[in-house]
Design an enzyme around this catalytic site. Structure first.
Site, PDB file in Angstrom:
ATOM      1  N   SER A 196       0.981  -1.096  -0.052  1.00 30.81           N
ATOM      2  CA  SER A 196       0.019   0.108  -0.215  1.00 30.81           C
ATOM      3  C   SER A 196       0.848   1.215  -0.014  1.00 30.81           C
ATOM      4  O   SER A 196       2.041   1.290   0.399  1.00 30.81           O
ATOM      5  CB  SER A 196      -0.906   0.118   1.226  1.00 30.81           C
ATOM      6  OG  SER A 196      -1.565   1.235   1.241  1.00 30.81           O
ATOM      7  N   TYR A 213      -2.284  -0.274  10.593  1.00 32.57           N
ATOM      8  CA  TYR A 213      -2.300  -0.435   9.138  1.00 32.57           C
ATOM      9  C   TYR A 213      -1.160  -0.276   8.325  1.00 32.57           C
ATOM     10  O   TYR A 213      -0.466  -1.024   7.629  1.00 32.57           O
ATOM     11  CB  TYR A 213      -3.322  -0.173   8.489  1.00 32.57           C
ATOM     12  CG  TYR A 213      -3.606  -0.375   7.077  1.00 32.57           C
ATOM     13  CD1 TYR A 213      -3.844  -1.663   6.709  1.00 32.57           C
ATOM     14  CD2 TYR A 213      -3.184   0.527   5.933  1.00 32.57           C
ATOM     15  CE1 TYR A 213      -4.003  -1.732   5.368  1.00 32.57           C
ATOM     16  CE2 TYR A 213      -3.495   0.229   4.701  1.00 32.57           C
ATOM     17  CZ  TYR A 213      -3.923  -1.046   4.321  1.00 32.57           C
ATOM     18  OH  TYR A 213      -3.905  -1.219   3.055  1.00 32.57           O
TER      19      TYR A 213
END
Length: 264
Positions: free
Chosen positions: A144, A157
């Site tokens: 990501s 995250y």
């Protein structure tokens, strides 16, 4: 279409929806065969029926939660029995929860680490010896932009995706000696059901909706990158430029973008 995929076997984790499902469609369009892994077996079966009917490719489904580490070796053993070889693995299974560090529960932190990092490592560990022996293969890890550029409300995250990037960079150097390619994929926000868990309030989606990536576009870009020498695939390009600026001038970016970052 990616002519390099034709006749090859591609394993995709988290294949029951989102970009996992879209990548499976793109692989089938290019003539590849598919081993699809996910928890939601009914969705995998429906996808299998669609792909085998429309593209006449070989598709098998394997119900698995990638946190069931003890089950992963037997699943990959079965895949090798069914297909004879594995040419590529796309580690796509993952999820996120957007909360401030003092709000996110330890159970949720552990869950993200278990799926996003340890599950990915476990699956990679199963295919690497096989790929090294055959002298060919490609591992693509869906990380990501959050792994390159951490922002508020995504501490756990972002940490999990930082770990994915560190692992990917190390494995890339190890595997290259044996003809195995390793690529990190770093997308920004994608218009999938990811945010039904990550952003229960809906505020983040409202704020970034116009910047969200189309899952079919992301899938097409990733699949087109299979069996190439791309070190990273970064989407969108302007967001990746932001991460590069952040690496050079972190204090400036954190100060200038503070109000924007809290719009999650």
């Amino acid at each position: 279409m990616n002519s390099r995929i034709k006749g090859k076997t591609i394993v995709i984790t988290g294949a029951s929806g989102g970009i996992g499902e879209q990548m499976a469609i793109k692989v089938a369009e290019s003539g590849g065969n598919l081993a699809l892994i996910a928890r939601r077996v009914h969705l995998l079966q429906a996808l299998k029926e669609k792909l085998t009917t429309e593209y006449k490719c070989k598709v098998e489904v394997y119900p698995l939660n990638v946190t069931d580490y003890e089950q992963i070796p037997s699943v990959f053993h079965t895949i090798l029995e069914d297909f004879g070889t594995i040419h590529a693995l796309i580690n796509n299974a993952g999820y996120g929860i957007f909360q401030e560090a003092h709000e996110v529960t330890f159970q949720d932190v552990k869950g993200m680490m278990d799926v996003n990092v340890l599950g990915l490592m476990a699956c990679t560990g199963e295919v690497l010896p096989h790929m090294r022996e055959q002298g060919f293969g490609h591992i693509m890890n869906i990380a990501s932009q959050a792994g390159k550029f951490a922002t508020p409300k995504s501490s756990a995250y972002s940490a999990s995706k930082h770990a994915v990037l560190g692992y990917t960079n190390s494995v890339r150097m190890e595997a290259k000696r044996y003809g195995v390619k390793v690529t990190a994929v770093n997308p920004g926000p994608i218009a999938t059901d990811f945010f039904s868990i990550a952003d229960e309030s809906g505020n983040y989606v409202k704020n970034v909706e116009k910047f969200m990536l189309d899952p079919a576009y992301v899938a097409d870009t990733v699949v087109n990158g299979l069996f190439t020498n791309k070190r990273e695939i970064n989407l969108p390009r302007w967001m990746n430029m932001g991460s590069k600026i952040y690496q050079l001038f972190p204090s400036f970016v954190e100060k200038a973008g503070n109000n924007l970052f809290f719009k999650k």
